[in-house]
Scaffold this motif. Structure first.
Motif, PDB file in Angstrom:
ATOM      1  N   ASP A  71     -31.154  -5.216  60.163  1.00  0.00           N
ATOM      2  CA  ASP A  71     -31.232  -5.566  61.585  1.00  0.00           C
ATOM      3  C   ASP A  71     -29.889  -6.073  62.087  1.00  0.00           C
ATOM      4  O   ASP A  71     -29.432  -5.698  63.171  1.00  0.00           O
ATOM      5  CB  ASP A  71     -32.310  -6.623  61.813  1.00  0.00           C
ATOM      6  CG  ASP A  71     -33.716  -6.123  61.562  1.00  0.00           C
ATOM      7  OD1 ASP A  71     -33.894  -4.900  61.407  1.00  0.00           O
ATOM      8  OD2 ASP A  71     -34.647  -6.951  61.491  1.00  0.00           O
ATOM      9  N   ALA A  72     -29.249  -6.948  61.286  1.00  0.00           N
ATOM     10  CA  ALA A  72     -27.959  -7.498  61.700  1.00  0.00           C
ATOM     11  C   ALA A  72     -26.886  -6.416  61.719  1.00  0.00           C
ATOM     12  O   ALA A  72     -26.066  -6.352  62.643  1.00  0.00           O
ATOM     13  CB  ALA A  72     -27.554  -8.635  60.760  1.00  0.00           C
ATOM     14  N   ARG A  73     -26.879  -5.591  60.703  1.00  0.00           N
ATOM     15  CA  ARG A  73     -25.869  -4.528  60.615  1.00  0.00           C
ATOM     16  C   ARG A  73     -25.957  -3.568  61.815  1.00  0.00           C
ATOM     17  O   ARG A  73     -24.947  -3.130  62.363  1.00  0.00           O
ATOM     18  CB  ARG A  73     -26.052  -3.768  59.307  1.00  0.00           C
ATOM     19  CG  ARG A  73     -25.000  -2.724  59.028  1.00  0.00           C
ATOM     20  CD  ARG A  73     -25.054  -2.281  57.566  1.00  0.00           C
ATOM     21  NE  ARG A  73     -26.386  -1.873  57.134  1.00  0.00           N
ATOM     22  CZ  ARG A  73     -27.131  -2.550  56.259  1.00  0.00           C
ATOM     23  NH1 ARG A  73     -26.672  -3.679  55.744  1.00  0.00           N
ATOM     24  NH2 ARG A  73     -28.327  -2.120  55.906  1.00  0.00           N
ATOM     25  N   GLY A 118     -30.604 -11.645  67.598  1.00  0.00           N
ATOM     26  CA  GLY A 118     -30.541 -13.073  67.877  1.00  0.00           C
ATOM     27  C   GLY A 118     -30.483 -13.972  66.673  1.00  0.00           C
ATOM     28  O   GLY A 118     -30.101 -15.136  66.789  1.00  0.00           O
ATOM     29  N   GLY A 119     -30.842 -13.469  65.488  1.00  0.00           N
ATOM     30  CA  GLY A 119     -30.761 -14.298  64.290  1.00  0.00           C
ATOM     31  C   GLY A 119     -32.018 -14.237  63.439  1.00  0.00           C
ATOM     32  O   GLY A 119     -33.109 -13.927  63.923  1.00  0.00           O
ATOM     33  N   THR A 120     -31.852 -14.553  62.151  1.00  0.00           N
ATOM     34  CA  THR A 120     -32.960 -14.602  61.205  1.00  0.00           C
ATOM     35  C   THR A 120     -32.920 -15.922  60.438  1.00  0.00           C
ATOM     36  O   THR A 120     -31.885 -16.573  60.337  1.00  0.00           O
ATOM     37  CB  THR A 120     -32.882 -13.438  60.203  1.00  0.00           C
ATOM     38  OG1 THR A 120     -31.619 -13.452  59.545  1.00  0.00           O
ATOM     39  CG2 THR A 120     -33.067 -12.094  60.914  1.00  0.00           C
ATOM     40  N   LEU A 126     -24.583 -16.471  58.581  1.00  0.00           N
ATOM     41  CA  LEU A 126     -23.938 -15.457  57.755  1.00  0.00           C
ATOM     42  C   LEU A 126     -24.567 -14.076  57.937  1.00  0.00           C
ATOM     43  O   LEU A 126     -23.970 -13.068  57.549  1.00  0.00           O
ATOM     44  CB  LEU A 126     -24.007 -15.852  56.272  1.00  0.00           C
ATOM     45  CG  LEU A 126     -23.277 -17.136  55.884  1.00  0.00           C
ATOM     46  CD1 LEU A 126     -23.455 -17.406  54.398  1.00  0.00           C
ATOM     47  CD2 LEU A 126     -21.805 -17.048  56.244  1.00  0.00           C
ATOM     48  N   ASN A 127     -25.758 -14.032  58.487  1.00  0.00           N
ATOM     49  CA  ASN A 127     -26.450 -12.761  58.692  1.00  0.00           C
ATOM     50  C   ASN A 127     -26.436 -12.416  60.180  1.00  0.00           C
ATOM     51  O   ASN A 127     -27.412 -12.616  60.903  1.00  0.00           O
ATOM     52  CB  ASN A 127     -27.894 -12.835  58.179  1.00  0.00           C
ATOM     53  CG  ASN A 127     -28.563 -11.470  58.162  1.00  0.00           C
ATOM     54  OD1 ASN A 127     -28.064 -10.550  57.526  1.00  0.00           O
ATOM     55  ND2 ASN A 127     -29.671 -11.337  58.859  1.00  0.00           N
ATOM     56  N   VAL A 128     -25.293 -11.924  60.651  1.00  0.00           N
ATOM     57  CA  VAL A 128     -25.098 -11.580  62.056  1.00  0.00           C
ATOM     58  C   VAL A 128     -24.285 -10.298  62.148  1.00  0.00           C
ATOM     59  O   VAL A 128     -23.587  -9.923  61.193  1.00  0.00           O
ATOM     60  CB  VAL A 128     -24.382 -12.713  62.834  1.00  0.00           C
ATOM     61  CG1 VAL A 128     -25.251 -13.962  62.910  1.00  0.00           C
ATOM     62  CG2 VAL A 128     -23.036 -13.027  62.197  1.00  0.00           C
ATOM     63  N   PRO A 129     -24.321  -9.597  63.271  1.00  0.00           N
ATOM     64  CA  PRO A 129     -23.507  -8.389  63.433  1.00  0.00           C
ATOM     65  C   PRO A 129     -22.012  -8.717  63.443  1.00  0.00           C
ATOM     66  O   PRO A 129     -21.610  -9.854  63.734  1.00  0.00           O
ATOM     67  CB  PRO A 129     -23.950  -7.844  64.802  1.00  0.00           C
ATOM     68  CG  PRO A 129     -25.243  -8.520  65.111  1.00  0.00           C
ATOM     69  CD  PRO A 129     -25.188  -9.854  64.432  1.00  0.00           C
ATOM     70  N   THR A 130     -21.199  -7.731  63.122  1.00  0.00           N
ATOM     71  CA  THR A 130     -19.750  -7.928  63.145  1.00  0.00           C
ATOM     72  C   THR A 130     -19.214  -8.000  64.570  1.00  0.00           C
ATOM     73  O   THR A 130     -18.110  -8.500  64.793  1.00  0.00           O
ATOM     74  CB  THR A 130     -19.042  -6.790  62.396  1.00  0.00           C
ATOM     75  OG1 THR A 130     -19.442  -5.526  62.952  1.00  0.00           O
ATOM     76  CG2 THR A 130     -19.410  -6.827  60.908  1.00  0.00           C
ATOM     77  N   ASN A 161     -20.593  -8.729  68.852  1.00  0.00           N
ATOM     78  CA  ASN A 161     -21.694  -9.222  69.692  1.00  0.00           C
ATOM     79  C   ASN A 161     -22.662 -10.107  68.911  1.00  0.00           C
ATOM     80  O   ASN A 161     -23.890 -10.015  69.075  1.00  0.00           O
ATOM     81  CB  ASN A 161     -22.456  -8.063  70.339  1.00  0.00           C
ATOM     82  CG  ASN A 161     -21.629  -7.322  71.355  1.00  0.00           C
ATOM     83  OD1 ASN A 161     -20.895  -7.928  72.138  1.00  0.00           O
ATOM     84  ND2 ASN A 161     -21.725  -5.995  71.346  1.00  0.00           N
ATOM     85  N   ALA A 162     -22.116 -10.952  68.048  1.00  0.00           N
ATOM     86  CA  ALA A 162     -22.959 -11.870  67.286  1.00  0.00           C
ATOM     87  C   ALA A 162     -23.514 -12.952  68.208  1.00  0.00           C
ATOM     88  O   ALA A 162     -22.862 -13.361  69.177  1.00  0.00           O
ATOM     89  CB  ALA A 162     -22.158 -12.517  66.165  1.00  0.00           C
ATOM     90  N   PRO A 163     -24.713 -13.434  67.935  1.00  0.00           N
ATOM     91  CA  PRO A 163     -25.260 -14.535  68.733  1.00  0.00           C
ATOM     92  C   PRO A 163     -24.484 -15.824  68.495  1.00  0.00           C
ATOM     93  O   PRO A 163     -23.773 -15.960  67.492  1.00  0.00           O
ATOM     94  CB  PRO A 163     -26.696 -14.657  68.229  1.00  0.00           C
ATOM     95  CG  PRO A 163     -26.635 -14.140  66.820  1.00  0.00           C
ATOM     96  CD  PRO A 163     -25.611 -13.039  66.837  1.00  0.00           C
ATOM     97  N   THR A 164     -24.633 -16.754  69.408  1.00  0.00           N
ATOM     98  CA  THR A 164     -24.055 -18.088  69.262  1.00  0.00           C
ATOM     99  C   THR A 164     -25.162 -19.056  68.881  1.00  0.00           C
ATOM    100  O   THR A 164     -26.206 -19.102  69.540  1.00  0.00           O
ATOM    101  CB  THR A 164     -23.397 -18.548  70.569  1.00  0.00           C
ATOM    102  OG1 THR A 164     -22.358 -17.636  70.916  1.00  0.00           O
ATOM    103  CG2 THR A 164     -22.813 -19.939  70.426  1.00  0.00           C
ATOM    104  N   PHE A 165     -24.952 -19.820  67.823  1.00  0.00           N
ATOM    105  CA  PHE A 165     -25.942 -20.793  67.374  1.00  0.00           C
ATOM    106  C   PHE A 165     -25.475 -22.211  67.701  1.00  0.00           C
ATOM    107  O   PHE A 165     -24.276 -22.513  67.678  1.00  0.00           O
ATOM    108  CB  PHE A 165     -26.170 -20.683  65.866  1.00  0.00           C
ATOM    109  CG  PHE A 165     -26.715 -19.359  65.413  1.00  0.00           C
ATOM    110  CD1 PHE A 165     -27.578 -18.629  66.214  1.00  0.00           C
ATOM    111  CD2 PHE A 165     -26.365 -18.838  64.176  1.00  0.00           C
ATOM    112  CE1 PHE A 165     -28.078 -17.409  65.798  1.00  0.00           C
ATOM    113  CE2 PHE A 165     -26.860 -17.623  63.745  1.00  0.00           C
ATOM    114  CZ  PHE A 165     -27.719 -16.899  64.560  1.00  0.00           C
ATOM    115  N   SER A 166     -26.420 -23.079  67.976  1.00  0.00           N
ATOM    116  CA  SER A 166     -26.116 -24.485  68.258  1.00  0.00           C
ATOM    117  C   SER A 166     -27.266 -25.356  67.783  1.00  0.00           C
ATOM    118  O   SER A 166     -28.288 -24.860  67.297  1.00  0.00           O
ATOM    119  CB  SER A 166     -25.861 -24.689  69.760  1.00  0.00           C
ATOM    120  OG  SER A 166     -26.998 -24.297  70.523  1.00  0.00           O
TER     121      SER A 166
END
Length: 483
Positions: free
Chosen positions: A333-335, A295-297, A269-273, A275-280
């Motif tokens: 950071d995400a924004r 890359g994520g928090t 939920l805490n990612v840029p609008t 170029n968001a990272p991909t999580f797996s």
């Protein structure tokens, strides 16, 4: 959106009953547990209970699904593409559908979901019942209840009916994505509430916690999957030996992240609008695009104490672009799409050259990382200090990793002067040019195999290297005790 802050008041030191393991589903692997019913069970009465922590939303993700070979007859419990909980079934003649108004988009929390099928009830609205964290769900977007005495597919034994946890539908890949533990099916039993599976904590009466279910009456088609045998993740321990067959699941998919000890993961939920990272892998692996830096928090933030995590370099492109560290401004950071170490509120180590970074300024600390190296991060909030290590050795602050214990401290912002009142672990990409970063995060429940196995002083976590004395894995039990 600000990253959620989880502090000690939201966790319990001792639940009275501890769940040791969960199973981690990575939907990209098409994981599932399946079995074939050899005969009919009770087709009018069952109760299913499971604890889940979701890793993603916005798409149909099956929890429990049963269908005949052609798929025309089925029963399914799932999160739909709007993140509502849904039960849908058809026996070929009759169909029913129950959809909550409520949505489930907290990817840092565990939910206990109980579904009761009671088709011989004289009250139509009681023929399917949902309980979420001990409370009955009463608000529905769709409420098509079963006909009186309608049969369910969940215990059907004809047409080679397949039942599966995380099992896809006929045509689509709709495997569950996230963590699952304490999966219980009671054949022939309909619960009037959820008290067979949990209870409210006496000291924190809004917190629902699990209880021991091993003594329940499971019925002939019932099962209890506790996921404690990593070599047989589908093992039924109810006494019925109704074992499930795992597909695309490995021993490393057994996790210690459970409903009684919630570990940090990366926060989707805490990612840029853009170029968001991909999580797996249960939100423990971050992959950035060629043009992204954020890359994520972590889902859990801490405002006191000492905390430890490990991060493994996984990209094989040559240039080690990964950065790992901590931030007290995760939402900012995400924004801004910033990597960790770029803002005044974040501090990082760069894999490319082993330099430390803060406020977009780098200086000497350790040496460069290679593919497969493990970065160690020790965060001491009480003394405003941060330490970085590599493969069991800590940085000397002058360009080497050659210290057996963390001694070369990086001074970090005090909590009183921090943006969010807490620090979060953070990962990122050195530059928004060609090439990506790929980072595996170990907050104590790793997504990769550990060769040695080290826990913290409280006995929690599974780390490759020794946890420094006084530092702890980032989970809710430690948070309640040391946070």
């Amino acid at each position: 959106m600000s990253a959620p802050l989880i502090l000690a008041t939201n966790s319990i030191k001792d639940t009275g009953y501890d769940v040791a393991n969960s199973i981690r589903y990575n939907d990209g692997d098409s994981p599932q547990l399946t079995r074939i019913n050899s005969s009919n069970g009770n087709l009018k009465n069952f109760t299913f209970s499971v604890w889940v922590k979701r890793s993603s939303g916005g798409a149909t993700k099956r929890l429990l699904h049963c269908r005949n070979s052609g798929g025309s007859q089925f029963a399914s419990i799932f999160f739909n593409s709007s993140d509502q909980l849904e039960y849908s079934s058809s026996d070929g003649s009759n169909s029913d559908n129950l959809v909550t108004n409520r949505v489930f988009r907290d990817f840092s929390a565990w939910y206990n979901i109980v579904v009761v099928w009671d088709s011989d009830s004289s009250t139509q609205s009681d023929r399917i019942r949902f309980f979420i964290n001990g409370t009955r769900e009463t608000s529905f977007a769709t409420s098509d209840f079963p006909a009186l005495n309608q049969e369910s597919m969940m215990s059907k034994g004809t047409d080679a009916s397949t039942i599966g946890l995380g099992f896809q539908s006929v045509a689509n890949s709709e495997h569950f994505d996230g963590y699952m533990c304490e999966a219980v099916f009671l054949d022939g039993t309909t619960s009037t509430d959820a008290s067979e599976f949990g209870e409210f904590d006496e000291d924190s009466p809004t917190i629902w916690k699990p209880i021991d279910v091993s003594g329940l009456t499971f019925g002939s088609h019932g099962y209890y999957l506790d996921f404690e045998d990593s070599s047989a993740l589908g093992d039924d321990v109810s006494g019925n030996n109704n074992d499930f067959t795992p597909s695309n699941l490995a021993a490393t998919d057994q996790s210690t992240d459970t409903c009684t000890n919630n570990f940090a993961t990366l926060n989707p939920l805490n990612v840029p609008t853009s170029n968001a990272p991909t999580f797996s892998e249960g939100n423990l692996i971050s992959s950035t695009s060629d043009s992204a830096k954020f890359g994520g928090t972590s889902t859990i933030g801490v405002s006191s104490g000492k905390w430890y995590a490990e991060f493994k370099s996984a990209e094989t492109g040559g240039e080690e672009k990964e950065m790992v560290g901590v931030t007290h401004s995760p939402a900012e950071d995400a924004r801004n799409g910033d990597n960790v170490g770029r803002s005044t509120g974040s501090f990082a180590i760069r894999f490319l050259d082993g330099q430390q970074s803060n406020n977009n300024s780098a200086s000497a600390y350790g040496s460069a990382f290679s593919v497969g190296d493990i970065a160690q991060v020790a965060l001491d909030i009480d003394n405003n200090q941060l330490f970085f290590g590599k493969n069991g050795q800590w940085g000397d602050g002058s360009g080497n990793f050659n210290q057996s214990t963390p001694t070369s401290a990086i001074t970090i912002t005090t909590i009183a002067n921090s943006t969010e009142g807490a620090y979060f672990f953070s990962v990122g990409d050195l530059s928004a040019t060609s090439g990506r970063s790929l980072i595996s995060c170990n907050f104590g429940s790793p997504p990769f195999a550990i060769s040695s196995g080290n826990s913290d002083g409280a006995g929690y976590g599974n780390f490759e290297y020794s946890v420094p004395s006084g530092y702890f894995a980032l989970n809710t039990k430690n948070l309640a005790e040391y946070g």
